[in-house]
Enzyme design. Structure first.
Site, PDB file in Angstrom:
ATOM      1  N   HIS A 153      41.394  45.094  26.512  1.00 18.74           N
ATOM      2  CA  HIS A 153      40.971  46.350  27.139  1.00 18.74           C
ATOM      3  C   HIS A 153      39.921  46.133  28.227  1.00 18.74           C
ATOM      4  O   HIS A 153      39.848  46.912  29.180  1.00 18.74           O
ATOM      5  CB  HIS A 153      40.427  47.306  26.075  1.00 18.74           C
ATOM      6  N   SER A 188      39.969  52.814  32.111  1.00 23.35           N
ATOM      7  CA  SER A 188      40.048  53.504  30.825  1.00 23.35           C
ATOM      8  C   SER A 188      39.867  55.014  31.011  1.00 23.35           C
ATOM      9  O   SER A 188      40.672  55.643  31.689  1.00 23.35           O
ATOM     10  CB  SER A 188      39.015  52.912  29.866  1.00 23.35           C
ATOM     11  N   ASP A 231      45.681  45.009  24.575  1.00 21.34           N
ATOM     12  CA  ASP A 231      44.673  46.071  24.589  1.00 21.34           C
ATOM     13  C   ASP A 231      44.706  46.806  23.253  1.00 21.34           C
ATOM     14  O   ASP A 231      45.707  47.445  22.918  1.00 21.34           O
ATOM     15  CB  ASP A 231      44.966  47.035  25.742  1.00 21.34           C
TER      16      ASP A 231
END
Length: 253
Positions: A229, A102, A199
């Site tokens: 995610h 991320s 996600d």
């Protein structure tokens, strides 16, 4: 949080917590996400995976995260990128494979820009470059933008914590100074991007934009139908392992 972490003082005076696994190089460096820490599922799993293979591995907490010094709300992208460069410079030897989750994907790209000689390749897991501008700022209401300018912060609900996400004016302004998708972006060595189609935080369009934008000898994107995610199911963890193993082969390790 792991009980075995150590500390080092960065050149900026931050006390950063870390765990280092000794082993052969190129080493692997895990770069976590926004508000995450080195005790997360992916970081802990890769620590054990590297240890079992005799591979050098480093995980650490950015300032304001986990067991490191500082307050989260006072930090910004540039600070956390400095932390990453400091940790890699002080705690590893030679080129490293950066595994960025991320926000960690954005940090990995900034590390590649700052110290390209220390980067052997990169694995991005739901990489989120430029998210402060393209997701946070772009997704704010007019009222939130006014509050950010006048009060210096806004709070938004978090899917991953009872505590709200605090977005500061400094986070947004500093993020604009570290955008990577607006200018040429080079990453030394091969790049593997992993992205779940379910996600809710990072849309697959971000992965496609990064795939098109990054300059590297070998860039590949894997889309995983139904993955979210967190990207932490056994199947997703196996894909991360496989991506790292590919890069180790490509770098001759």
């Amino acid at each position: 949080m792991t009980d075995s972490f150590e500390r080092f003082e960065s050149p900026q005076g931050r006390s950063l917590a870390y765990e280092r696994v000794p082993g052969e190089g190129p080493g692997i460096v895990f770069l976590g996400g926004f508000r995450s820490d080195m005790a997360g599922t992916k970081a802990a799993h890769l620590s054990q995976w590297a240890r079992a293979r005799g591979r050098a591995f480093l995980r650490f907490d950015y300032s304001g995260h986990g067991a490191s010094s500082g307050t989260f709300e006072e930090g910004a992208i540039g600070d956390w990128a400095e932390d990453a460069v400091s940790a890699i410079s002080a705690l590893t030897t030679g080129p490293q494979i950066l595994v960025g989750s991320s926000m960690g994907g954005w940090i990995a790209l900034l590390v590649s820009r700052a110290v390209p000689e220390r980067v052997a390749g990169m694995v991005g897991i739901a990489a989120a470059p430029d998210f402060t501008e393209d997701a946070m700022w772009a997704g704010m209401t007019r009222e939130e933008r006014v509050a950010l300018e006048e009060e210096g912060r806004v709070e938004q609900a978090s899917e991953y914590s009872d505590a709200p996400n605090v977005i500061t004016r400094r986070l947004i302004e500093d993020g604009r100074r570290h955008l990577v998708l607006r200018d040429p972006l080079s990453v030394p060595g091969p790049v593997r991007l992993l992205q779940g189609t379910a996600d809710a935080e990072v849309d697959r369009s971000v992965a496609l934009r990064l795939l098109d934008h990054v300059e590297s000898p070998d860039v590949r994107l894997t889309l995983v139908k139904g993955a979210d995610h967190r990207f932490s199911s056994p199947e997703c963890l196996a894909l991360i392992e496989g991506a790292i193993a590919e890069l180790l082969v490509e770098t001759g390790a």
